[in-house]
Write an enzyme that holds these catalytic residues in place. Sequence first.
Site, PDB file in Angstrom:
ATOM      1  N   LYS A   1       0.830  -1.209   0.000  1.00  0.00           N
ATOM      2  CA  LYS A   1       0.000   0.000   0.000  1.00  0.00           C
ATOM      3  C   LYS A   1       0.863   1.258   0.000  1.00  0.00           C
ATOM      4  CE  LYS A   1      -3.087   0.379   3.448  1.00  0.00           C
ATOM      5  NZ  LYS A   1      -3.069   1.590   4.274  1.00  0.00           N
TER       6      LYS A   1
ATOM      7  N   ARG B   1       2.768   6.058  -3.163  1.00  0.00           N
ATOM      8  CA  ARG B   1       3.917   6.892  -3.560  1.00  0.00           C
ATOM      9  C   ARG B   1       4.166   6.832  -5.059  1.00  0.00           C
ATOM     10  NH1 ARG B   1       4.069   5.581   1.600  1.00  0.00           N
ATOM     11  NH2 ARG B   1       5.370   6.649   3.118  1.00  0.00           N
TER      12      ARG B   1
ATOM     13  N   GLY C   1      -5.287   7.721   5.625  1.00  0.00           N
ATOM     14  CA  GLY C   1      -4.394   8.738   6.193  1.00  0.00           C
ATOM     15  C   GLY C   1      -3.189   8.977   5.312  1.00  0.00           C
TER      16      GLY C   1
ATOM     17  N   SER D   1       6.846   9.122  12.033  1.00  0.00           N
ATOM     18  CA  SER D   1       5.733   8.872  11.116  1.00  0.00           C
ATOM     19  C   SER D   1       6.210   9.043   9.687  1.00  0.00           C
ATOM     20  CB  SER D   1       4.588   9.847  11.398  1.00  0.00           C
ATOM     21  OG  SER D   1       3.750   9.949  10.270  1.00  0.00           O
TER      22      SER D   1
ATOM     23  N   ASP E   1       1.710  -1.220  11.821  1.00  0.00           N
ATOM     24  CA  ASP E   1       0.429  -1.726  11.332  1.00  0.00           C
ATOM     25  C   ASP E   1       0.182  -3.177  11.747  1.00  0.00           C
ATOM     26  OD1 ASP E   1      -0.149   0.686  10.132  1.00  0.00           O
ATOM     27  OD2 ASP E   1       0.767   0.120   8.231  1.00  0.00           O
TER      28      ASP E   1
ATOM     29  N   ARG F   1      -6.649   1.462  18.105  1.00  0.00           N
ATOM     30  CA  ARG F   1      -6.402   0.014  18.002  1.00  0.00           C
ATOM     31  C   ARG F   1      -6.027  -0.612  19.341  1.00  0.00           C
ATOM     32  NH1 ARG F   1      -3.577  -0.031  11.981  1.00  0.00           N
ATOM     33  NH2 ARG F   1      -5.560  -0.036  10.868  1.00  0.00           N
TER      34      ARG F   1
ATOM     35  N   ARG G   1      -7.815  -3.654   9.704  1.00  0.00           N
ATOM     36  CA  ARG G   1      -6.850  -4.553  10.354  1.00  0.00           C
ATOM     37  C   ARG G   1      -7.433  -5.203  11.622  1.00  0.00           C
ATOM     38  NH1 ARG G   1      -2.572  -3.663   6.975  1.00  0.00           N
ATOM     39  NH2 ARG G   1      -2.135  -1.483   6.521  1.00  0.00           N
TER      40      ARG G   1
HETATM   41  C1  S3P Z   1       2.263   4.698   6.191  1.00  0.00           C
HETATM   42  C2  S3P Z   1       2.785   5.066   7.400  1.00  0.00           C
HETATM   43  C3  S3P Z   1       2.247   4.614   8.692  1.00  0.00           C
HETATM   44  C4  S3P Z   1       1.329   3.404   8.535  1.00  0.00           C
HETATM   45  C5  S3P Z   1       0.373   3.554   7.391  1.00  0.00           C
HETATM   46  C6  S3P Z   1       1.135   3.747   6.088  1.00  0.00           C
HETATM   47  C7  S3P Z   1       2.866   5.227   4.964  1.00  0.00           C
HETATM   48  O1  S3P Z   1       1.498   5.663   9.272  1.00  0.00           O
HETATM   49  O2  S3P Z   1       0.599   3.176   9.713  1.00  0.00           O
HETATM   50  O3  S3P Z   1      -0.448   2.412   7.251  1.00  0.00           O
HETATM   51  O4  S3P Z   1       2.594   4.700   3.864  1.00  0.00           O
HETATM   52  O5  S3P Z   1       3.621   6.212   5.051  1.00  0.00           O
HETATM   53  P1  S3P Z   1       2.206   6.812  10.181  1.00  0.00           P
HETATM   54  O6  S3P Z   1       3.082   7.611   9.334  1.00  0.00           O
HETATM   55  O7  S3P Z   1       1.043   7.609  10.719  1.00  0.00           O
HETATM   56  O8  S3P Z   1       2.935   6.037  11.256  1.00  0.00           O
END
Ligand code: S3P
Length: 436
Positions: A21, A26, A92, A163, A314, A345, A390
């Site tokens: 994902k 990206r 997100g 993050s 995750d 979670r 999840r």
């Molecule tokens: C992700 C970063 C993580 C992860 C999300 C995917 C990404 O989130 O939990 O499923 O693709 O950059 P955070 O950056 O909020 O930790």
Amino acid sequence: MRLKARSAGPLSGRARPPGDKSISHRALIMGALAHGVSEIEGLLEAADVLNTAEAVRLLGAEAEKLDNGRWRVRGAGGFRQPSETIDCGNSGTAARLLIGAVSGYKLSARFDGDQSLRKRPMNRVVAPLSQMGARFDSTENRLPLIVHGGALKGITYRSPVSSAQVKSAVLLAGLKAEGETILIEPERSRDHTERMLKVFGANFDMVEIDGAEHPRVRPGPLTATNIYVPADPSSAAFPIAAALILGKSEVRVEDVLVNPLRLGFYETLLEMGADLTYVERSDPIGEPVAELIARGSKLRGANPPAKRAPAMIDEFPILAVVAAFAQGETRIVGAAELRVKESDRITMMVEGLKACGVDAEELPDGLVVRGHGPKSVRGGAQIRTLGDHRIAMSFLVLGMASKEPVIVDDADMIATSFPGFVECMSALGADIQPTR
Ligand code: S3P
């Protein structure tokens, strides 16, 4: 739709979960920012990523599906004013990465998402992007919000959280910011943005500050390229976990991304005594790939160190399920970020585990699970998922190994990250059926 998982015999066979994902989002975003035509092979065609495809179209790129998983993106070398609100759905990653990327352009873009995403904090990207010069209209830095971009200045940003979404938002904005943009985070989060910026020819490198390496980007164009998307290790986690907790199973999961910054779950499984091996390493795209073989195992509890949390962020829900079938205590700490995912979670896992008869306890930044070995978990509950994919998948795996069946109240959201989850697990021997 509600799904019911019943206890299954040992699992066997091969699986190839859908594309990663993080890499899929990206690839679409960088392909859209680049000059020219990029082809993507193995794109995750799940709701979250399809929202990003629609977003980049609204921002002026062409993104078309050629065949299953094969996509062509024609980038215009930058973004243009969108005519409509960018709907990020449940994602997100889509929201935060796109908010960062559009901040570099002189345009105003409105972002929105579903009920879950509207609750999630956006201040973590609004704060650094505002420092760079973007402006935002929002209520309490949540979606819906409007970004007014353009005329950014590079910054050195010390992110309070590890993050990858924050890091990526800032680095993508840095592509159009004057000077240099450097991102410093407490522990390194997944580095797919950094790896892919290099593949797209960005003005990108790593700099040493205070004895550690940090990503730096300077303005410059991206050049179209082709991207291969291996299977998502966060999805592979489900068939692997199921194989480990189900007696004499042997499951091979092919073509899995094994980027070291994504392997915290697998490291922890090895510490728990899992019979898990990696074979056939190759590095076709600047990202390492391997086949994973998991066999039914006698597991013991583990205490993964807090600093490992970003590398398994995750996978904590499915780790908590595996821990219920291990002997002894598993203590998860350093994972307060779990409270701001698609659901809280920590609360959701503890609630569901207790409903299934498992001894589990919340911590402010994690949870404790006390397991009593294989065949010790009762199950027999209906699990509230709050639409979190999840949580739903984790409890279906629990139901495959518990004495009584487990029902999840809503499984539709599974398609946001793992379309074909039920088919994949059923092909290995699971019994997961729709129920009323
Ligand atoms: C992700 C970063 C993580 C992860 C999300 C995917 C990404 O989130 O939990 O499923 O693709 O950059 P955070 O950056 O909020 O930790």
